[in-house]
Design an enzyme around this catalytic site. Sequence first.
Site, mmCIF file in Angstrom:
data_model
loop_
_atom_site.group_PDB
_atom_site.id
_atom_site.type_symbol
_atom_site.label_atom_id
_atom_site.label_comp_id
_atom_site.label_asym_id
_atom_site.label_seq_id
_atom_site.Cartn_x
_atom_site.Cartn_y
_atom_site.Cartn_z
ATOM 1 N N SER A 41 -10.414 0.096 6.870
ATOM 2 C CA SER A 41 -9.723 0.200 5.576
ATOM 3 C C SER A 41 -9.049 -1.066 5.075
ATOM 4 O O SER A 41 -8.608 -1.113 3.930
ATOM 5 C CB SER A 41 -8.681 1.313 5.626
ATOM 6 O OG SER A 41 -9.301 2.565 5.461
ATOM 7 N N SER A 75 -9.913 2.211 2.614
ATOM 8 C CA SER A 75 -8.950 2.869 1.768
ATOM 9 C C SER A 75 -7.970 1.933 1.063
ATOM 10 O O SER A 75 -7.382 2.317 0.057
ATOM 11 C CB SER A 75 -8.148 3.878 2.590
ATOM 12 O OG SER A 75 -7.321 3.215 3.520
ATOM 13 N N LYS A 133 0.853 -1.190 0.000
ATOM 14 C CA LYS A 133 0.000 0.000 0.000
ATOM 15 C C LYS A 133 0.887 1.237 0.000
ATOM 16 O O LYS A 133 1.874 1.289 0.746
ATOM 17 C CB LYS A 133 -0.902 -0.027 1.244
ATOM 18 C CG LYS A 133 -1.938 1.094 1.283
ATOM 19 C CD LYS A 133 -2.826 0.973 2.517
ATOM 20 C CE LYS A 133 -3.943 2.016 2.510
ATOM 21 N NZ LYS A 133 -4.830 1.897 3.694
#
Lengths: 96, 488
Positions: B182, B158, B78
Site C-alpha cells: 500500500s 491503499s 494518511k
Amino acid sequence: MSLDKATVQKIAYLARIEVKEEELEPLAKELSGILHWVEQLAEVNTDGVAPMTSVSAEMALPWREDKVTDGGYAEKVLLNGPETSNGFFLVPKVVE
Amino acid sequence: MSDLTHLTIAEAEAGMDKGDFTSVELTKAHLAAMAKHKDLNAYITETPDQALAMAERSDKRRAGKQAGWLEGIPLAIKDLFCTEGVQTTAGSHILEGFKPPYESTVTANLWKQGAVMLGKVNLDEFAMGSSNMTSYYGAVKNPWKRQSDAKDLVPGGSSGGSAAAVAACIAMGATGTDTGGSIRQPAAFCGIVGIKPTYGRCSRFGIVAFASSLDQAGPMARTVKDAAIMLKAMAGHDPKDSTSTPGPTPDFTKAVGQSIKGLRVGVPKEYRPEGLSSEIVAAWDQGLAWLKEAGAEMVEVSLPHTKYALATYYIVAPAEASSNLARYDGVRFGLRVPGQSLDDMYMKTRAQGFGKEVKRRILIGTYVLSAGYYDAYYAKAQKLRTLIASDFKQAFTKADLLLTPTAPTPAFAIGENLDDPITMYLNDVFTIPTSLAGLPGLSLPAGLSADGLPLGLQLIGRPFDEETLFKAAAVMEQAAQFKRWEAR
C-alpha cells in the site's frame, strides 16, 4: 470448498454483519471463488514446518512491571460514543 | 511563490534556513495549490487553520535556532493515522466523524521534528485495496494521464491520496501505511518514492489496524533523500507498541550518496513470470544496468514459494482484519444504526458502515478462523509464511539486496479491474512476499511506459537494513533522471 447460502448466513452472523436474502447467493459465489483460489496452498508439503506467528519472533517480547501507567480520563474515552450517559456507553436493552 | 510547492523537502529546508521564505509562505503556497487541485479528491479533511498555526510556531522555532529535521515542512497524513481532535475516517463510513482523543506515535514524531499538517488524505477503506476505489469518500485521481486517452487513472492504493498529493505537489511528503504493498504500489503508479520499512521500525500505535502482523508506516516523497529524512523522523522505539524495535534509529540520510561498489544485487528469477509486460521487463533491466555501472554485482537468486504468497496473504490478512475490525460495533465510536436488540444493532451498523470489499474480507477472515477450518486455512497459511520468509533468508546469503518491479502494470483507469476481486489482488504480486517476511521494500520511479505513465522498481533489503536500500535507490535516482509530474 464451495460455500452454500446457509454457510454464508452463518459466517455473516458470526461476523455480525446483516446480509439480505438476495445478497446471499452472489456472495456465496464470490467467497467460494476466493476460497478455491487460496486452496492452491494445499499442494505445498508443509509437514514439519513451524507456523510463522509473528515477524518479530526472533525478538524477545518486552516485559514490563504490571502497573497502571495510563488512564483516568473517562470523559475522553466517552467522547466519541454515539450514546453515553453518566460515564457509561448506552446500548439497546439486553435484560428485560 | 507558486514554485515553492515544487521544491523538495531538502531544498525547502535550505531555503528557509537561508531566509528566502518562511514556513508560513510555504504552507500558504500549498494551501493554494490544494484548492486548485480539489478535483483529485486527494484530501478527505483539510486543516488549513491548524496548518498555518503550526507554520507560525515553526517559524518562531527556526528563528530561535531550534529547528527540527522537518522544520516547517507541510505534509499530508494518511487518514489512517489518529490525529488528536481531527477527524480520522480510515476511508470508511463507519468512522465518519470520529475525532481521536490522542495522537499516533508516528505523527507525534513528525510534529516533534517541526512538520506542519495540511490535512488527512484519502485511502482505500481500512487500507484494503490497490486503487483507492474502495474509499467511502470517493476515488482519488492520479495526476498522471496516458498519452493515448484522457481517462482518469487510479493513483494505486491503499495510500492513493498520499501518493496523488505528493505527485501533484499539494504536499511535500506524506505518511503512508503498507500491509501488502500500500505504500510501494501507489508510489510506483504516481512516479514518487515510497518505502515500507522493516516491520517494527515504526510504531503502530494510533494507526487504525488492518492486519497487525503486516501493517507498517512509511514515508512517501518526491526524492530518495526526502524519504530518508521523513523516515528518520517517523521511526523509533515506542513502548506503546510491543512489536516496535528497541535500539537507536540510524540516520538514513547519511546513506544517500554513498558508493555501492561491490554490492551484490539479487534478481529473483520467479519475479519474471511468463507474460510479464515487456516494458516492465525493460525498466527492470535498465535498473540493473544502472546498478552495474555503479559497481554493483548481479546474482540470480531463487524465491521458490513466491507463487504462493498472494494466496497466503489473502488468508492471513483477512483473518487478522476480521479480528481487528470487530471493534466497530456502534457502541464506542463512529456510526450507530439503531436495532431491535443489541445483536440487531451490531449487525445493522456493520452492514451499513462497511463497504463491499471490507465486508468480503471480514467474511473470508471469519470463515478461515472458524471452528473446523482453522487448520486447513489459517494454520496452513502461517506455515507457508514461514517458507516464504526462509526463501528470503536464503537469498540474502548470496545477495545484499534484491531488485524487482514494484507492480505488474502501470496505473489503470478508474473503474477497471473491479469485476473479479482476484484481478485486483494481483496488483500486489511483487510487494506481498516482502510484507509477509517483514522486510523493508522501497519503490522508486525508473522511467515511463510507452503510454507515458511512471513505472516503479522495488528494492528489497535485509531486516533493518533500510540504509542499503537508500544507498542503492539514490544511485538509481541519479541515473534515471526521472522527470517528475511537476516538471512536465
